[in-house]
Write an enzyme that holds these catalytic residues in place. Structure first.
Site, PDB file in Angstrom:
ATOM      1  N   GLU A  62      54.584  70.181  54.810  1.00  0.00           N
ATOM      2  CA  GLU A  62      54.689  69.406  53.655  1.00  0.00           C
ATOM      3  C   GLU A  62      53.380  68.971  53.199  1.00  0.00           C
ATOM      4  O   GLU A  62      52.732  68.281  54.046  1.00  0.00           O
ATOM      5  CB  GLU A  62      55.572  68.069  53.654  1.00  0.00           C
ATOM      6  CG  GLU A  62      55.629  67.576  52.432  1.00  0.00           C
ATOM      7  CD  GLU A  62      56.666  66.528  51.939  1.00  0.00           C
ATOM      8  OE1 GLU A  62      57.866  66.586  52.620  1.00  0.00           O
ATOM      9  OE2 GLU A  62      56.726  65.777  51.119  1.00  0.00           O
ATOM     10  N   GLU A  87      48.648  64.383  54.594  1.00  0.00           N
ATOM     11  CA  GLU A  87      48.383  63.138  53.455  1.00  0.00           C
ATOM     12  C   GLU A  87      47.376  62.406  54.013  1.00  0.00           C
ATOM     13  O   GLU A  87      47.407  61.766  54.749  1.00  0.00           O
ATOM     14  CB  GLU A  87      49.637  62.328  53.513  1.00  0.00           C
ATOM     15  CG  GLU A  87      49.679  60.968  52.470  1.00  0.00           C
ATOM     16  CD  GLU A  87      49.206  61.498  51.064  1.00  0.00           C
ATOM     17  OE1 GLU A  87      50.218  62.153  50.589  1.00  0.00           O
ATOM     18  OE2 GLU A  87      48.203  61.158  50.551  1.00  0.00           O
ATOM     19  N   ASP A 114      42.913  66.501  54.130  1.00  0.00           N
ATOM     20  CA  ASP A 114      43.020  67.487  53.238  1.00  0.00           C
ATOM     21  C   ASP A 114      43.679  68.661  53.680  1.00  0.00           C
ATOM     22  O   ASP A 114      43.663  69.247  54.808  1.00  0.00           O
ATOM     23  CB  ASP A 114      41.799  68.164  52.791  1.00  0.00           C
ATOM     24  CG  ASP A 114      41.907  68.810  51.513  1.00  0.00           C
ATOM     25  OD1 ASP A 114      42.958  69.627  51.309  1.00  0.00           O
ATOM     26  OD2 ASP A 114      40.874  69.094  50.746  1.00  0.00           O
ATOM     27  N   ASP A 136      49.127  65.866  42.623  1.00  0.00           N
ATOM     28  CA  ASP A 136      48.287  64.975  41.475  1.00  0.00           C
ATOM     29  C   ASP A 136      48.202  65.843  40.435  1.00  0.00           C
ATOM     30  O   ASP A 136      47.633  66.971  40.439  1.00  0.00           O
ATOM     31  CB  ASP A 136      47.052  64.664  42.157  1.00  0.00           C
ATOM     32  CG  ASP A 136      47.253  63.504  43.365  1.00  0.00           C
ATOM     33  OD1 ASP A 136      47.982  62.682  43.067  1.00  0.00           O
ATOM     34  OD2 ASP A 136      46.420  63.663  44.163  1.00  0.00           O
ATOM     35  N   LYS A 140      43.777  66.439  32.674  1.00  0.00           N
ATOM     36  CA  LYS A 140      42.548  66.928  31.716  1.00  0.00           C
ATOM     37  C   LYS A 140      42.055  68.135  31.975  1.00  0.00           C
ATOM     38  O   LYS A 140      42.026  68.699  33.257  1.00  0.00           O
ATOM     39  CB  LYS A 140      41.418  66.079  31.826  1.00  0.00           C
ATOM     40  CG  LYS A 140      41.820  64.615  31.520  1.00  0.00           C
ATOM     41  CD  LYS A 140      40.539  63.674  31.259  1.00  0.00           C
ATOM     42  CE  LYS A 140      40.961  62.220  30.936  1.00  0.00           C
ATOM     43  NZ  LYS A 140      40.056  61.385  31.484  1.00  0.00           N
ATOM     44  N   THR A 210      61.725  61.798  46.037  1.00  0.00           N
ATOM     45  CA  THR A 210      60.445  61.180  46.386  1.00  0.00           C
ATOM     46  C   THR A 210      60.131  59.808  45.737  1.00  0.00           C
ATOM     47  O   THR A 210      60.625  59.499  44.780  1.00  0.00           O
ATOM     48  CB  THR A 210      59.208  62.242  46.439  1.00  0.00           C
ATOM     49  OG1 THR A 210      58.745  62.214  45.191  1.00  0.00           O
ATOM     50  CG2 THR A 210      59.847  63.395  47.060  1.00  0.00           C
ATOM     51  N   ARG A 211      59.170  58.965  46.270  1.00  0.00           N
ATOM     52  CA  ARG A 211      58.798  57.796  45.828  1.00  0.00           C
ATOM     53  C   ARG A 211      58.300  58.053  44.375  1.00  0.00           C
ATOM     54  O   ARG A 211      58.571  57.544  43.168  1.00  0.00           O
ATOM     55  CB  ARG A 211      57.797  57.346  46.731  1.00  0.00           C
ATOM     56  CG  ARG A 211      57.626  55.792  46.659  1.00  0.00           C
ATOM     57  CD  ARG A 211      56.389  55.546  47.522  1.00  0.00           C
ATOM     58  NE  ARG A 211      55.905  54.341  47.300  1.00  0.00           N
ATOM     59  CZ  ARG A 211      56.193  53.168  47.620  1.00  0.00           C
ATOM     60  NH1 ARG A 211      57.234  53.053  48.240  1.00  0.00           N
ATOM     61  NH2 ARG A 211      55.475  52.004  47.368  1.00  0.00           N
ATOM     62  N   GLU A 213      58.700  60.655  42.383  1.00  0.00           N
ATOM     63  CA  GLU A 213      59.776  61.148  41.314  1.00  0.00           C
ATOM     64  C   GLU A 213      60.502  59.950  40.749  1.00  0.00           C
ATOM     65  O   GLU A 213      60.525  59.799  39.607  1.00  0.00           O
ATOM     66  CB  GLU A 213      60.552  62.145  42.139  1.00  0.00           C
ATOM     67  CG  GLU A 213      61.694  62.401  41.282  1.00  0.00           C
ATOM     68  CD  GLU A 213      62.834  63.101  41.637  1.00  0.00           C
ATOM     69  OE1 GLU A 213      62.627  63.894  43.170  1.00  0.00           O
ATOM     70  OE2 GLU A 213      64.071  63.168  41.480  1.00  0.00           O
TER      71      GLU A 213
HETATM   72  C1  LIG Z   1      51.493  62.096  43.260  1.00  0.00           C
HETATM   73  S1  LIG Z   1      51.541  61.957  44.880  1.00  0.00           S
HETATM   74  C2  LIG Z   1      53.060  62.468  45.201  1.00  0.00           C
HETATM   75  C3  LIG Z   1      53.585  61.964  46.828  1.00  0.00           C
HETATM   76  C4  LIG Z   1      54.683  62.666  47.268  1.00  0.00           C
HETATM   77  N1  LIG Z   1      54.976  64.065  47.382  1.00  0.00           N
HETATM   78  C5  LIG Z   1      56.039  62.114  46.260  1.00  0.00           C
HETATM   79  O1  LIG Z   1      56.456  62.783  45.627  1.00  0.00           O
HETATM   80  O2  LIG Z   1      56.152  60.997  46.143  1.00  0.00           O
HETATM   81  C6  LIG Z   1      50.213  63.313  45.376  1.00  0.00           C
HETATM   82  C7  LIG Z   1      49.919  63.168  46.621  1.00  0.00           C
HETATM   83  O3  LIG Z   1      49.085  64.311  47.272  1.00  0.00           O
HETATM   84  C8  LIG Z   1      48.082  63.819  48.008  1.00  0.00           C
HETATM   85  N2  LIG Z   1      47.197  64.815  48.310  1.00  0.00           N
HETATM   86  C9  LIG Z   1      46.134  65.312  47.181  1.00  0.00           C
HETATM   87  N3  LIG Z   1      45.540  66.277  47.404  1.00  0.00           N
HETATM   88  C10 LIG Z   1      45.792  66.479  48.635  1.00  0.00           C
HETATM   89  C11 LIG Z   1      45.292  67.465  49.766  1.00  0.00           C
HETATM   90  N4  LIG Z   1      44.291  68.371  49.235  1.00  0.00           N
HETATM   91  N5  LIG Z   1      45.888  67.377  50.784  1.00  0.00           N
HETATM   92  C12 LIG Z   1      47.037  66.884  51.359  1.00  0.00           C
HETATM   93  N6  LIG Z   1      47.513  65.788  50.395  1.00  0.00           N
HETATM   94  C13 LIG Z   1      46.920  65.750  49.237  1.00  0.00           C
HETATM   95  C14 LIG Z   1      47.862  62.547  47.501  1.00  0.00           C
HETATM   96  O4  LIG Z   1      46.989  61.518  48.426  1.00  0.00           O
HETATM   97  C15 LIG Z   1      49.079  61.916  47.108  1.00  0.00           C
HETATM   98  O5  LIG Z   1      49.761  60.990  47.785  1.00  0.00           O
END
Ligand SMILES: C[S@@+](CC[C@H](N)C(=O)[O-])C[C@H]1O[C@@H](n2cnc3c(N)ncnc32)[C@H](O)[C@@H]1O
Length: 229
Positions: A62, A87, A114, A136, A140, A210-211, A213
């Site tokens: 994940e 994460e 990452d 994320d 833009k 998910t949180r 969502e």
């Molecule tokens: C909008 S949040 C969604 C989190 C979770 N999947 C949820 O639905 O609640 C996106 C997450 O992706 C993580 N993220 C962003 N770029 C990432 C990367 N390159 N590798 C791992 N996680 C990443 C961010 O830190 C963030 O917690």
């Protein structure tokens, strides 16, 4: 490696100050579950990572697990699967550790950086499932290159996934959805498992919310299931 991280990671690492209990989980539980990257050119030894034997039902990944509720739910439902969660946001990692402690699951390993670094270090054909849920959105146009779903990450996931493995994507962002369809659903290594709108509008039963969502920040969530050819 540090240079790679600076180039690829666009999220924040820390939010508000961690509570004492959260910091204690990061100090004590995380070291027992943390995935350490091997020195190049070695690949991650998955049997070693999961306590000396390969998980009998395979390994799932994940990417961006947020607070980890989906990751830990899947781990509870599938005790014979090994789950790797990536994460970089430490406040989310701390919440995930609390879920792991509460449920007592023993089949989750965490990487707090990452996901692309793990993807580079995993052996090819090692994943039975991969999740990228509400990445994320970077709405833009000039930021689209920062989106996680890109041709190169999909190419790498295709190498990592066994034939028949499922890739699950979700977004609630109206501009990320066509992007996901364009990049993932038409990718030559994947078949989109949708026959009609009900298949992408409804969350499958084995896919807990998910949180992110639940916050309903952008719009209606869409759920995409693809199968590695
Ligand atoms: C909008 S949040 C969604 C989190 C979770 N999947 C949820 O639905 O609640 C996106 C997450 O992706 C993580 N993220 C962003 N770029 C990432 C990367 N390159 N590798 C791992 N996680 C990443 C961010 O830190 C963030 O917690």
């Amino acid at each position: 490696m540090e240079e790679t991280r600076r180039r690829t990671l666009h999220g924040r690492r820390r939010g508000k100050k961690l509570r004492v209990g959260q910091q204690s989980l990061l100090d004590t539980l995380l070291p027992r579950l943390a995935l350490a990257l091997p020195a190049e050119p070695h690949k991650i030894d998955l049997a070693k990572l999961f306590g000396g034997r390969l998980p009998p039902d395979g390994v799932w990944l994940e990417i961006g697990f947020g607070a980890g509720e989906h990751l830990v739910w899947q781990a509870e439902q599938h005790p014979d699967v090994g789950l790797i969660g990536c994460e970089p946001y430490l406040n989310g990692v701390a919440k995930c550790l609390a879920h792991i402690e509460r449920t007592g699951v023993g089949n989750v390993r965490l990487f707090t950086d990452d996901a692309r670094l793990v993807m580079a270090a995993l052996p090819d054909r090692s994943l039975g499932r991969a999740f990228v849920l509400f990445p994320d959105p970077w709405p833009k146009t000039r930021h689209h290159k920062r989106r996680f779903v890109q041709r190169d990450t999909l190419d790498r996931l295709a190498d990592l996934m066994v034939p028949g493995a499922e890739l699950r994507l979700a977004t609630d962002d109206p501009s990320y959805l066509p992007w996901m369809i364009e990049h993932a659903c038409t990718h030559p290594a994947f078949d989109w498992l949708a026959e009609g709108p009900a298949d992408w509008r409804g969350r499958p039963a084995d896919w807990p919310g998910t949180r992110y969502e639940k916050k309903k920040l952008a719009g209606t969530p869409t759920f995409l299931r693809l199968r590695r050819r």
